[in-house]
Structures are given as C-alpha cells and as structure tokens.
Design a protein around this motif. Structure first.
Motif, mmCIF file in Angstrom:
data_model
loop_
_atom_site.group_PDB
_atom_site.id
_atom_site.type_symbol
_atom_site.label_atom_id
_atom_site.label_comp_id
_atom_site.label_asym_id
_atom_site.label_seq_id
_atom_site.Cartn_x
_atom_site.Cartn_y
_atom_site.Cartn_z
ATOM 1 N N UNK A 93 19.226 -22.190 -8.196
ATOM 2 C CA UNK A 93 18.283 -21.555 -9.121
ATOM 3 C C UNK A 93 18.615 -21.948 -10.560
ATOM 4 N N UNK A 94 19.893 -22.040 -10.868
ATOM 5 C CA UNK A 94 20.298 -22.490 -12.212
ATOM 6 C C UNK A 94 19.761 -23.903 -12.459
ATOM 7 N N UNK A 95 19.891 -24.747 -11.455
ATOM 8 C CA UNK A 95 19.412 -26.130 -11.598
ATOM 9 C C UNK A 95 17.895 -26.152 -11.812
ATOM 10 N N UNK A 96 17.172 -25.289 -11.094
ATOM 11 C CA UNK A 96 15.708 -25.262 -11.234
ATOM 12 C C UNK A 96 15.301 -24.710 -12.603
ATOM 13 N N UNK A 97 16.033 -23.708 -13.093
ATOM 14 C CA UNK A 97 15.760 -23.165 -14.433
ATOM 15 C C UNK A 97 15.979 -24.263 -15.480
ATOM 16 N N UNK A 98 17.063 -25.002 -15.326
ATOM 17 C CA UNK A 98 17.363 -26.064 -16.298
ATOM 18 C C UNK A 98 16.335 -27.194 -16.204
ATOM 19 N N UNK A 99 15.902 -27.490 -15.000
ATOM 20 C CA UNK A 99 14.887 -28.539 -14.816
ATOM 21 C C UNK A 99 13.564 -28.143 -15.488
ATOM 22 N N UNK A 100 13.165 -26.875 -15.324
ATOM 23 C CA UNK A 100 11.815 -26.481 -15.752
ATOM 24 C C UNK A 100 11.743 -25.807 -17.126
ATOM 25 N N UNK A 101 12.887 -25.321 -17.637
ATOM 26 C CA UNK A 101 12.867 -24.669 -18.958
ATOM 27 C C UNK A 101 13.823 -25.333 -19.952
ATOM 28 N N UNK A 102 14.714 -26.185 -19.484
ATOM 29 C CA UNK A 102 15.712 -26.788 -20.362
ATOM 30 C C UNK A 102 17.057 -26.101 -20.192
ATOM 31 N N UNK A 103 17.085 -24.801 -20.438
ATOM 32 C CA UNK A 103 18.300 -24.008 -20.189
ATOM 33 C C UNK A 103 17.920 -22.525 -20.129
ATOM 34 N N UNK A 104 18.925 -21.683 -19.871
ATOM 35 C CA UNK A 104 18.640 -20.253 -19.702
ATOM 36 C C UNK A 104 18.097 -19.649 -20.998
ATOM 37 N N UNK A 105 18.593 -20.112 -22.130
ATOM 38 C CA UNK A 105 18.120 -19.615 -23.431
ATOM 39 C C UNK A 105 16.617 -19.877 -23.591
ATOM 40 N N UNK A 106 16.189 -21.062 -23.218
ATOM 41 C CA UNK A 106 14.757 -21.364 -23.345
ATOM 42 C C UNK A 106 13.932 -20.557 -22.341
ATOM 43 N N UNK A 107 14.494 -20.320 -21.163
ATOM 44 C CA UNK A 107 13.813 -19.420 -20.221
ATOM 45 C C UNK A 107 13.657 -18.036 -20.861
ATOM 46 N N UNK A 108 14.749 -17.509 -21.438
ATOM 47 C CA UNK A 108 14.683 -16.193 -22.097
ATOM 48 C C UNK A 108 13.577 -16.177 -23.151
ATOM 49 N N UNK A 109 13.521 -17.230 -23.957
ATOM 50 C CA UNK A 109 12.529 -17.274 -25.045
ATOM 51 C C UNK A 109 11.106 -17.240 -24.482
ATOM 52 N N UNK A 110 10.876 -18.015 -23.432
ATOM 53 C CA UNK A 110 9.517 -18.062 -22.851
ATOM 54 C C UNK A 110 9.163 -16.738 -22.180
ATOM 55 N N UNK A 111 10.155 -16.161 -21.480
ATOM 56 C CA UNK A 111 9.884 -14.900 -20.786
ATOM 57 C C UNK A 111 9.602 -13.791 -21.807
ATOM 58 N N UNK A 112 10.412 -13.752 -22.873
ATOM 59 C CA UNK A 112 10.220 -12.725 -23.904
ATOM 60 C C UNK A 112 8.856 -12.896 -24.574
ATOM 61 N N UNK A 113 8.473 -14.134 -24.823
ATOM 62 C CA UNK A 113 7.174 -14.379 -25.465
ATOM 63 C C UNK A 113 6.037 -13.902 -24.563
ATOM 64 N N UNK A 114 6.146 -14.160 -23.264
ATOM 65 C CA UNK A 114 5.103 -13.721 -22.330
ATOM 66 C C UNK A 114 5.059 -12.196 -22.252
ATOM 67 N N UNK A 115 6.242 -11.578 -22.193
ATOM 68 C CA UNK A 115 6.313 -10.116 -22.052
ATOM 69 C C UNK A 115 5.800 -9.414 -23.310
#
Ligand SMILES: [Fe+2]
Length: 196
Positions: A93-115
């Motif tokens: 899952x970490x690998x998929x997050x990094x593949x599709x968002x860049x890293x966990x920080x960028x996932x956090x940013x996108x999720x927070x923006x959506x929420x």
C-alpha cells in the motif's frame, strides 16, 4: 441482511482527545443507528429485507439509498480509524501511495483538500479505481464510490455532526487530526489486498 449496525471497533473514549466520547455517543447511537432504523422501517416486508446491505446501496434510489448508504458509510468510517492511528502505510500500500500521489505527505494534502472542499455534507474517500490506481475523491450527502465501480479503502465523514461538538466549524482541524492521529492504515491495507 443483519438488522443491526456493527459494534464500534473500540471504546467510545478510545479516540479522545481527537474525537470525544460525546461525539461518538451521538454519532454512533443517534445518527448511525438512526439511519439503520429508517432503513429497517423502509424495507420491512419487502424483497429488500433479504438482500445484503451492499446490494441495496448499489441498486436503491432516493431515501432508501440515502439510509442504506449512510448505514454502510458509517460502518466503514468507524473502521477507518483506530486509537494511535495515523503514521504511514506499509508494504504494497505504501508503494501504491507513492506511485499515485508521490508520497504520504502529498496524499495527506490531496485528502485534506477533498475533505475541506466538499461543500455541505459528505465524505472524503481514498479509493482504488477499476484500473488499479489509487485516488482521493469526495462525495455529497450519502453518495458512495461503490456506485461508480470504485473500491473504497478509507473514508472520513465530513458531515457537521462528525466534528461540530469537538471542533465547531473548524473542519480542517478535524481532518488533520484524522490524518495524523486516527487513520487506520491496517484497515486500508485489508481493503487494498482484498480488491486485487
Ligand atoms: Fe455521520
């Protein structure tokens, strides 16, 4: 279908101070069980009474859909959190997050923006799309990504009833607390592995 909401997977005090006992008491006992009561009343003595909840979520419209989806969404939301959650996903899952968002920080940013960006009541989701890629989306009211053929991995309830007691109108603070202290990556991993 089974006519009760699942038990909370932790004590009502377990998510404090990020989500208080009072919020969980109201949210689980009044809102979640309230949707279930309306659903049960609506499907009593109909063919839907024997269907799995997910089938009703996929097929129903109007109030029946709203109540069925809110039952499903809340059960999924409780499991999307755990005491001492947060941190980072591991392994595939970490690998998929990094593949599709860049890293966990960028996932956090996108999720927070959506929420934070969902106008009015709704949900933020981490999903796996049909092509196997991960994405963040938000949905309005009871709307559920299963209807669009996606696999939900995590969700956050952004209806005011989820955070107003603890955060008043500061939805962003609630979203940050979820990402940093509550998110249950083990649950996301279970959903991720089951969907492949
Ligand atoms: Fe809710």
């Amino acid at each position: 279908m089974k006519f009760e909401v699942p038990s909370l997977p932790y004590e009502k005090t377990a998510l404090a101070p990020y989500i208080s006992e009072k919020t969980l008491e109201l949210h689980y006992e009044k809102h979640h069980k309230g949707y279930m009561k309306k659903l049960k009343d609506a499907i009593a003595d109909t063919d839907d009474a024997n269907k799995p909840l997910e089938d009703i979520v996929l097929q129903a419209e109007g109030d029946l859909f709203n109540n069925a989806a809110q039952v499903w969404n809340h059960s999924f939301y409780w499991r999307s959190m755990k005491p001492n959650g947060g941190g980072s996903p591991t392994d595939e899952l970490k690998a998929a997050i990094e593949r599709d968002f860049g890293d966990v920080k960028h996932f956090h940013d996108q999720f927070a923006a959506a929420a934070k960006g969902e106008f009015g009541s709704g949900w933020a989701w981490l999903i796996m799309q049909r092509d196997g890629h991960l994405a963040v989306i938000s949905s309005s009211d009871a709307e559920n990504p299963l209807r669009s053929g996606h696999t939900p991995l995590l969700t956050l309830d952004v209806w005011e009833h989820a955070y107003y007691v603890d955060y008043y109108n500061e939805r962003g603070d609630y979203v940050q607390a979820f990402l940093e202290h509550l998110v249950n990556w083990d649950f996301a991993m279970e959903n991720f592995l089951a969907s492949r």
